[in-house]
Design a protein around this motif. Structure first.
Motif, short mmCIF file in Angstrom:
data_model
loop_
_atom_site.label_atom_id
_atom_site.label_comp_id
_atom_site.label_asym_id
_atom_site.label_seq_id
_atom_site.Cartn_x
_atom_site.Cartn_y
_atom_site.Cartn_z
N UNK A 108 36.26 45.24 34.58
CA UNK A 108 36.01 45.79 33.24
C UNK A 108 37.14 46.71 32.76
N UNK A 109 37.81 47.38 33.69
CA UNK A 109 38.90 48.29 33.30
C UNK A 109 40.25 47.57 33.25
N UNK A 110 40.49 46.72 34.21
CA UNK A 110 41.79 46.07 34.28
C UNK A 110 42.03 45.07 33.15
N UNK A 111 41.02 44.31 32.79
CA UNK A 111 41.21 43.27 31.76
C UNK A 111 41.72 43.87 30.45
N UNK A 112 41.03 44.85 29.87
CA UNK A 112 41.56 45.39 28.60
C UNK A 112 42.86 46.18 28.80
N UNK A 113 43.00 46.82 29.95
CA UNK A 113 44.21 47.59 30.21
C UNK A 113 45.42 46.66 30.33
N UNK A 114 45.25 45.54 30.98
CA UNK A 114 46.35 44.56 31.06
C UNK A 114 46.69 44.00 29.68
N UNK A 120 51.80 45.75 24.39
CA UNK A 120 52.83 46.77 24.12
C UNK A 120 54.20 46.25 24.57
N UNK A 121 54.25 45.48 25.67
CA UNK A 121 55.52 44.88 26.11
C UNK A 121 56.04 43.87 25.09
N UNK A 122 55.12 43.07 24.54
CA UNK A 122 55.52 42.07 23.53
C UNK A 122 56.11 42.79 22.32
N UNK A 123 55.48 43.87 21.90
CA UNK A 123 55.98 44.61 20.73
C UNK A 123 57.29 45.31 21.04
N UNK A 146 49.45 53.06 29.99
CA UNK A 146 48.70 51.93 30.53
C UNK A 146 49.04 51.67 31.98
N UNK A 147 50.34 51.68 32.30
CA UNK A 147 50.78 51.47 33.69
C UNK A 147 50.25 52.58 34.60
N UNK A 148 50.29 53.82 34.09
CA UNK A 148 49.80 54.96 34.88
C UNK A 148 48.30 54.80 35.15
N UNK A 152 46.33 54.38 38.73
CA UNK A 152 45.21 55.24 39.12
C UNK A 152 43.97 54.41 39.49
N UNK A 153 43.70 53.38 38.72
CA UNK A 153 42.56 52.50 39.02
C UNK A 153 42.77 51.82 40.37
N UNK A 154 44.00 51.35 40.61
CA UNK A 154 44.29 50.72 41.90
C UNK A 154 44.11 51.71 43.06
N UNK A 155 44.57 52.94 42.87
CA UNK A 155 44.41 53.97 43.91
C UNK A 155 42.93 54.26 44.17
#
Length: 161
Positions: A108-114, A120-123, A146-148, A152-155
Protein backbone atom coordinates in the motif's frame (compact mmCIF):
# COMPACT_ATOMS: atom_id res chain seq x y z
CA UNK A 1 -5.01 -66.66 49.62
CA UNK A 2 -5.62 -67.64 53.23
CA UNK A 3 -9.27 -68.14 54.02
CA UNK A 4 -8.94 -66.05 57.20
CA UNK A 5 -7.63 -62.93 55.40
CA UNK A 6 -10.45 -60.92 53.77
CA UNK A 7 -8.92 -58.59 51.16
CA UNK A 8 -12.21 -57.73 49.49
CA UNK A 9 -12.60 -54.64 51.71
CA UNK A 10 -9.38 -53.10 50.41
CA UNK A 11 -10.17 -50.78 47.50
CA UNK A 12 -7.49 -48.10 47.28
CA UNK A 13 -6.40 -45.69 44.59
CA UNK A 14 -2.89 -44.27 44.45
CA UNK A 15 -4.40 -40.82 44.95
CA UNK A 16 -6.12 -41.78 48.23
CA UNK A 17 -4.84 -39.63 51.11
CA UNK A 18 -4.46 -42.60 53.47
CA UNK A 19 -1.87 -45.27 54.05
CA UNK A 20 -3.04 -48.78 54.87
CA UNK A 21 -0.83 -51.15 56.81
CA UNK A 22 -2.18 -54.69 57.06
CA UNK A 23 -1.48 -56.42 60.40
CA UNK A 24 -2.40 -60.06 60.40
CA UNK A 25 -1.66 -63.37 61.96
CA UNK A 26 -2.75 -65.12 58.78
CA UNK A 27 -0.66 -64.20 55.82
CA UNK A 28 1.31 -65.95 53.19
CA UNK A 29 3.37 -64.71 50.25
CA UNK A 30 0.31 -64.76 47.99
CA UNK A 31 -1.65 -62.59 50.47
CA UNK A 32 1.22 -60.15 50.76
CA UNK A 33 1.48 -59.76 46.99
CA UNK A 34 -2.27 -59.26 46.65
CA UNK A 35 -2.23 -56.59 49.38
CA UNK A 36 0.49 -54.62 47.61
CA UNK A 37 -1.35 -54.96 44.31
CA UNK A 38 -4.42 -53.49 46.03
CA UNK A 39 -2.45 -50.41 47.16
CA UNK A 40 -1.57 -51.36 50.72
CA UNK A 41 1.41 -49.38 52.05
CA UNK A 42 2.88 -52.17 54.13
CA UNK A 43 2.12 -55.64 55.42
CA UNK A 44 3.10 -57.08 58.80
CA UNK A 45 2.29 -60.55 60.05
CA UNK A 46 2.56 -61.84 63.60
CA UNK A 47 4.63 -61.70 65.54
CA UNK A 48 5.36 -58.01 64.96
CA UNK A 49 7.48 -55.48 66.77
CA UNK A 50 5.73 -52.30 67.98
CA UNK A 51 8.77 -50.19 67.14
CA UNK A 52 8.78 -51.51 63.58
CA UNK A 53 5.06 -50.76 63.34
CA UNK A 54 5.58 -47.18 64.60
CA UNK A 55 8.38 -46.71 62.07
CA UNK A 56 6.18 -48.02 59.26
CA UNK A 57 3.34 -45.70 60.24
CA UNK A 58 5.66 -42.65 60.34
CA UNK A 59 7.22 -43.66 57.04
CA UNK A 60 3.83 -44.28 55.38
CA UNK A 61 2.44 -40.94 56.57
CA UNK A 62 5.56 -39.13 55.34
CA UNK A 63 5.33 -40.84 51.94
CA UNK A 64 1.68 -39.81 51.57
CA UNK A 65 2.59 -36.21 52.48
CA UNK A 66 5.34 -36.20 49.88
CA UNK A 67 2.99 -37.75 47.32
CA UNK A 68 0.39 -35.06 48.06
CA UNK A 69 2.99 -32.27 47.74
CA UNK A 70 4.27 -33.72 44.47
CA UNK A 71 0.73 -33.98 43.12
CA UNK A 72 0.12 -30.30 43.98
CA UNK A 73 3.41 -29.31 42.32
CA UNK A 74 2.55 -31.35 39.24
CA UNK A 75 -0.81 -29.57 39.01
CA UNK A 76 0.96 -26.20 39.28
CA UNK A 77 3.40 -27.19 36.54
CA UNK A 78 0.56 -28.35 34.30
CA UNK A 79 -1.17 -25.00 34.82
CA UNK A 80 2.05 -23.11 34.01
CA UNK A 81 2.51 -25.30 30.92
CA UNK A 82 -1.05 -24.59 29.79
CA UNK A 83 -0.49 -20.84 30.31
CA UNK A 84 2.78 -20.97 28.37
CA UNK A 85 1.14 -22.89 25.55
CA UNK A 86 -1.66 -20.32 25.36
CA UNK A 87 0.86 -17.45 25.48
CA UNK A 88 2.87 -19.08 22.69
CA UNK A 89 -0.27 -19.47 20.59
CA UNK A 90 -1.17 -15.81 21.14
CA UNK A 91 2.37 -14.68 20.30
CA UNK A 92 2.38 -16.74 17.11
CA UNK A 93 -0.99 -15.30 16.16
CA UNK A 94 0.24 -11.76 16.85
CA UNK A 95 3.40 -12.43 14.83
CA UNK A 96 1.29 -13.67 11.91
CA UNK A 97 -0.93 -10.58 12.12
CA UNK A 98 2.17 -8.36 12.23
CA UNK A 99 3.65 -10.06 9.17
CA UNK A 100 0.38 -9.74 7.30
CA UNK A 101 0.09 -6.07 8.29
CA UNK A 102 3.60 -5.24 7.09
CA UNK A 103 3.12 -7.15 3.84
CA UNK A 104 -0.07 -5.17 3.15
CA UNK A 105 1.46 -1.87 4.25
CA UNK A 106 4.50 -2.51 2.10
CA UNK A 107 2.33 -2.86 -0.96
CA UNK A 108 0.00 0.00 0.00
CA UNK A 109 2.90 2.41 0.64
CA UNK A 110 5.35 1.37 -2.03
CA UNK A 111 2.95 1.37 -4.99
CA UNK A 112 1.96 5.06 -4.79
CA UNK A 113 5.44 6.07 -3.64
CA UNK A 114 7.03 4.39 -6.66
CA UNK A 115 4.54 6.26 -8.86
CA UNK A 116 5.54 9.57 -7.27
CA UNK A 117 9.24 8.79 -7.70
CA UNK A 118 8.76 7.55 -11.26
CA UNK A 119 6.65 10.52 -12.44
CA UNK A 120 9.03 12.99 -10.80
CA UNK A 121 11.92 11.34 -12.71
CA UNK A 122 9.97 11.58 -15.97
CA UNK A 123 9.34 15.29 -15.36
CA UNK A 124 12.95 15.94 -14.28
CA UNK A 125 14.15 14.22 -17.48
CA UNK A 126 11.91 16.69 -19.40
CA UNK A 127 10.12 13.86 -21.22
CA UNK A 128 6.97 16.01 -21.52
CA UNK A 129 8.68 19.24 -22.29
CA UNK A 130 10.78 21.95 -20.73
CA UNK A 131 10.47 22.97 -17.04
CA UNK A 132 11.86 26.03 -15.34
CA UNK A 133 14.51 26.03 -12.58
CA UNK A 134 11.92 26.45 -9.79
CA UNK A 135 9.90 23.47 -11.09
CA UNK A 136 13.09 21.45 -11.41
CA UNK A 137 14.01 22.26 -7.79
CA UNK A 138 10.56 21.22 -6.57
CA UNK A 139 10.62 18.03 -8.61
CA UNK A 140 14.08 17.24 -7.25
CA UNK A 141 12.71 17.71 -3.68
CA UNK A 142 9.78 15.41 -4.51
CA UNK A 143 12.13 12.79 -5.93
CA UNK A 144 14.57 12.97 -2.97
CA UNK A 145 11.71 12.92 -0.44
CA UNK A 146 10.15 9.91 -2.20
CA UNK A 147 13.47 8.03 -2.23
CA UNK A 148 14.01 8.87 1.46
CA UNK A 149 10.52 7.61 2.38
CA UNK A 150 11.10 4.43 0.36
CA UNK A 151 14.38 3.79 2.24
CA UNK A 152 12.60 4.36 5.56
CA UNK A 153 9.83 1.92 4.59
CA UNK A 154 12.44 -0.65 3.59
CA UNK A 155 14.27 -0.18 6.90
CA UNK A 156 11.03 -0.58 8.89
CA UNK A 157 10.15 -3.72 6.95
CA UNK A 158 13.65 -5.10 7.54
CA UNK A 159 13.28 -4.47 11.29
CA UNK A 160 9.91 -6.17 11.37
CA UNK A 161 11.32 -9.47 10.06
Amino acid sequence: MSSNLNLSLIKLKSSDPVSVIVLTGHGNDNDIEKCFNLGVSSFISKPFNVHVLKGLVRHSVKLKQIQHELTKELEKHKLVEANLTESKRKAESANHAKSEFFANMSNELRTPLNSIIGFSEVLIDKSFGEINKKQEKYLDNIWKGGKHLLEMIDDILDLSK
